[in-house]
Design a protein around this motif. Structure first.
Motif, mmCIF file in Angstrom:
data_model
loop_
_atom_site.group_PDB
_atom_site.id
_atom_site.type_symbol
_atom_site.label_atom_id
_atom_site.label_comp_id
_atom_site.label_asym_id
_atom_site.label_seq_id
_atom_site.Cartn_x
_atom_site.Cartn_y
_atom_site.Cartn_z
ATOM 1 N N ARG A 1 0.886 -1.367 -0.012
ATOM 2 C CA ARG A 1 -0.037 -0.056 -0.025
ATOM 3 C C ARG A 1 0.957 1.358 0.044
ATOM 4 O O ARG A 1 1.846 1.408 0.704
ATOM 5 C CB ARG A 1 -0.814 0.140 1.276
ATOM 6 C CG ARG A 1 -2.002 1.113 1.236
ATOM 7 C CD ARG A 1 -2.973 0.945 2.398
ATOM 8 N NE ARG A 1 -2.632 0.516 3.746
ATOM 9 C CZ ARG A 1 -2.549 1.399 4.524
ATOM 10 N NH1 ARG A 1 -2.808 2.655 4.318
ATOM 11 N NH2 ARG A 1 -2.084 1.118 5.833
ATOM 12 N N THR B 1 -0.567 7.797 1.331
ATOM 13 C CA THR B 1 -1.636 8.916 0.602
ATOM 14 C C THR B 1 -0.853 10.134 0.572
ATOM 15 O O THR B 1 0.152 10.632 0.929
ATOM 16 C CB THR B 1 -2.786 8.946 1.615
ATOM 17 O OG1 THR B 1 -2.283 9.662 2.660
ATOM 18 C CG2 THR B 1 -3.483 7.729 2.002
ATOM 19 N N ASP B 2 -1.430 11.182 -0.520
ATOM 20 C CA ASP B 2 -1.164 12.430 -0.604
ATOM 21 C C ASP B 2 -0.739 13.442 0.677
ATOM 22 O O ASP B 2 -0.069 14.039 0.937
ATOM 23 C CB ASP B 2 -2.117 13.109 -1.731
ATOM 24 C CG ASP B 2 -1.923 12.605 -3.167
ATOM 25 O OD1 ASP B 2 -0.997 11.916 -3.346
ATOM 26 O OD2 ASP B 2 -2.916 13.036 -3.989
ATOM 27 N N ASN B 3 -1.936 13.060 1.500
ATOM 28 C CA ASN B 3 -1.819 13.740 2.858
ATOM 29 C C ASN B 3 -0.751 13.508 3.833
ATOM 30 O O ASN B 3 -0.038 14.134 4.291
ATOM 31 C CB ASN B 3 -3.267 13.564 3.600
ATOM 32 C CG ASN B 3 -4.236 14.367 3.061
ATOM 33 O OD1 ASN B 3 -4.136 15.157 2.108
ATOM 34 N ND2 ASN B 3 -5.510 13.926 3.239
ATOM 35 N N GLN B 4 -0.180 12.247 3.711
ATOM 36 C CA GLN B 4 0.954 11.708 4.493
ATOM 37 C C GLN B 4 2.134 12.125 3.812
ATOM 38 O O GLN B 4 3.108 12.412 4.575
ATOM 39 C CB GLN B 4 0.772 10.079 4.470
ATOM 40 C CG GLN B 4 -0.299 9.561 5.340
ATOM 41 C CD GLN B 4 -0.361 8.060 5.112
ATOM 42 O OE1 GLN B 4 0.110 7.428 4.138
ATOM 43 N NE2 GLN B 4 -0.917 7.450 6.223
ATOM 44 N N LYS B 5 1.992 12.169 2.328
ATOM 45 C CA LYS B 5 3.414 12.742 1.795
ATOM 46 C C LYS B 5 3.360 14.269 2.017
ATOM 47 O O LYS B 5 4.595 14.673 2.426
ATOM 48 C CB LYS B 5 3.073 12.557 0.220
ATOM 49 C CG LYS B 5 3.160 11.178 -0.148
ATOM 50 C CD LYS B 5 2.972 11.109 -1.626
ATOM 51 C CE LYS B 5 2.935 9.852 -2.161
ATOM 52 N NZ LYS B 5 2.447 9.440 -3.565
#
Length: 364
Positions: free
Chosen positions: A301, A304-308
C-alpha cells in the motif's frame, strides 16, 4: 472454393441426432459432423438458445449456416454449431421455451406447431475446398458472431488428433481438469481457458509453438500428466485453500520450485500473516512472494497524498539523504522502517527522498 446454397428442413436436420462424448455430435442422418475437432463446445446461454427456437416458431429468417463438404460426401459444420445444437436439443425435448405464458417443450406443442418447426427451411451454404480454405473462412465468418477466444481459433488452426485428445481432458463440462483443478484456475473449460492456461505454463507462454509441435500427436497424455503433477505439488505445498489461489500462475511456480525443499507448515504461517497485513493489497501475489521474496508481487500500500504532504512539511522539503531542498513534486515517499522489517504504511513511518536517492535505495 465452391459454394452452393441449399435449403435443409429441420425434420431432416434432426434425423439421427446424437450427442456422444466419444463420438461427438452428429445429425442429418449421421451425415453431418456438428462438432468437428476445431469447433468450440456448446456455449449458448439460455436466452440465446430460446431465441433460436422462437425464430423458427415465428417463421422468422435465421442466420445463414455453412457446412463443408467432405471427400466422402458427408458434411461438417463450419458455422452454425450453436444454432444446430439448440434446434436438435429442443426437438429431442432437452429444454422448454416460454409460449403464451407457459413453458413448453417440443412434445407439449400442438401437432400443427410441431410441423411448423419441423418444416422450417434452414438456409445452408455447402462449401467445397481445401482444409486451409475452410479454416480461413471459419475464422472470417465467426468474427461477426459469438466471438471466438484466441484458444478456440488456435484449435481451428492446429486441428488434428492432439486437439481432439486435449479437449477431452481440458475442454468439456465436468472434464478431468475441472475435477482436480477448478479451485485453482480462472475461466471455464468450454471456452478453452483451461487448455490455454496449461499450455502457457508448460511452454513458457508460447501456446502456438506447443500446438504446432504436437498437432499430429496421437494423444495429449504428456500435457495431462504435467497438469496432474502441478496440482499435486500445489496441494502438497499449500494445503490450505483460499479463494486467491484461483488466479496464481501455479504452473510457472511448479516449473521453478518443484525440486526445492519447502516446508508447508512454515509457508502457511507466512501466508496467513501476509493475508492479515492490511498493507498487502495484492493478496494473490502472496504465494509468489513466499517463494521468491520479491515485494513487487505484493503491491504494498502506498502512502496517501496527505501523508506525503505531512512528511514534506516535517522535513521542510529537505531530502534526509543528500540534505538538499526539493519541491514536493520532485520527491518520492519511502518507508523509514522498511515494510519487510515491520514498518507500516502510516504517517509516522513516512519520509520523502529526492527521486535519485529513493531510486538508488530501491536498487532501480
Amino acid at each position: 472454393m465452391k459454394i452452393e446454397l441449399q435449403k435443409i428442413r429441420v425434420r431432416d436436420l434432426v434425423e439421427g441426432y446424437e450427442d456422444n462424448d466419444e463420438l461427438g455430435v452428429r445429425a442429418y442422418e449421421g451425415k453431418l459432423d456438428v462438432r468437428p475437432p476445431y469447433q468450440r463446445e456448446f456455449v449458448y446461454k439460455d436466452h440465446q438458445r430460446d431465441a433460436v427456437i422462437e425464430t423458427l416458431r415465428r417463421d422468422f429468417p435465421l442466420n445463414l449456416m455453412y457446412w463443408a463438404v467432405r471427400e466422402d460426401g458427408t458434411f461438417e459444420v463450419i458455422d452454425g454449431q450453436q444454432r444446430t445444437i439448440s434446434i436438435c436439443q429442443y426437438v429431442e425435448g432437452d429444454f422448454s421455451i416460454p409460449v403464451n405464458g407457459h413453458q413448453l417443450s417440443f412434445h407439449n406443442l400442438q401437432s400443427d406447431q410441431q410441423d411448423q418447426i419441423m418444416d422450417y427451411e434452414l438456409m445452408v451454404y455447402l462449401c467445397e475446398g481445401k482444409d486451409s480454405e475452410k479454416l480461413e473462412w471459419f475464422r472470417t465468418i465467426n468474427i461477426a458472431g459469438e466471438e471466438l477466444t484466441d484458444q478456440e481459433l488456435r484449435n481451428a488452426v492446429y486441428h488434428g488428433p492432439w486437439v481432439s485428445a486435449a479437449k477431452k481432458y481440458f475442454s468439456k463440462n465436468g472434464c478431468p481438469a475441472y475435477a482436480i483443478g477448478s479451485a485453482y484456475l480462472t475461466g471455464t473449460p468450454i471456452r478453452q481457458d483451461y487448455l490455454e492456461t496449461i499450455i502457457k505454463w508448460v511452454n513458457d507462454g508460447d501456446v502456438d509453438g506447443y500446438m504446432a509441435a504436437h498437432q499430429h500427436d496421437s494423444n495429449a497424455n504428456p500435457l495431462w500428466l504435467y497438469f496432474q503433477n502441478v496440482m499435486a505439488w500445489v496441494k502438497a505445498t499449500f494445503p490450505k485453500w483460499r479463494r486467491e489461489m484461483r488466479s496464481v500462475p501455479w504452473g510457472l511456480l511448479y516449473n521453478e520450485y518443484k525440486d526445492a525443499s519447502l516446508d508447508p507448515v512454515k509457508l502457511e504461517a507466512e501466508v496467513a500473516a501476509l493475508m492479515a497485513d492490511e498493507d498487502v493489497t495484492k493478496k494473490r501475489g502472496i504465494y509468489i512472494y513466499v517463494l521468491n521474496g520479491e515485494e513487487r508481487n505484493l503491491s504494498i500500500r502506498a502512502f496517501t497524498d496527505n501523508q506525503k504532504r505531512e512528511a514534506y512539511e516535517r522535513q521542510k522539503g529537505v531530502c534526509p539523504v543528500c540534505t538538499k531542498h526539493f519541491e514536493l513534486a520532485e520527491m518520492e515517499a519511502d518507508h523509514i522502517t522498511p515494510w519487510h522489517a515491520g514498518g507500516k504504511t502510516e504517517a509516522s513511518n513516512c519520509q520523502l527522498l529526492c527521486r535519485d536517492d529513493n531510486r538508488r535505495k530501491g536498487g532501480i
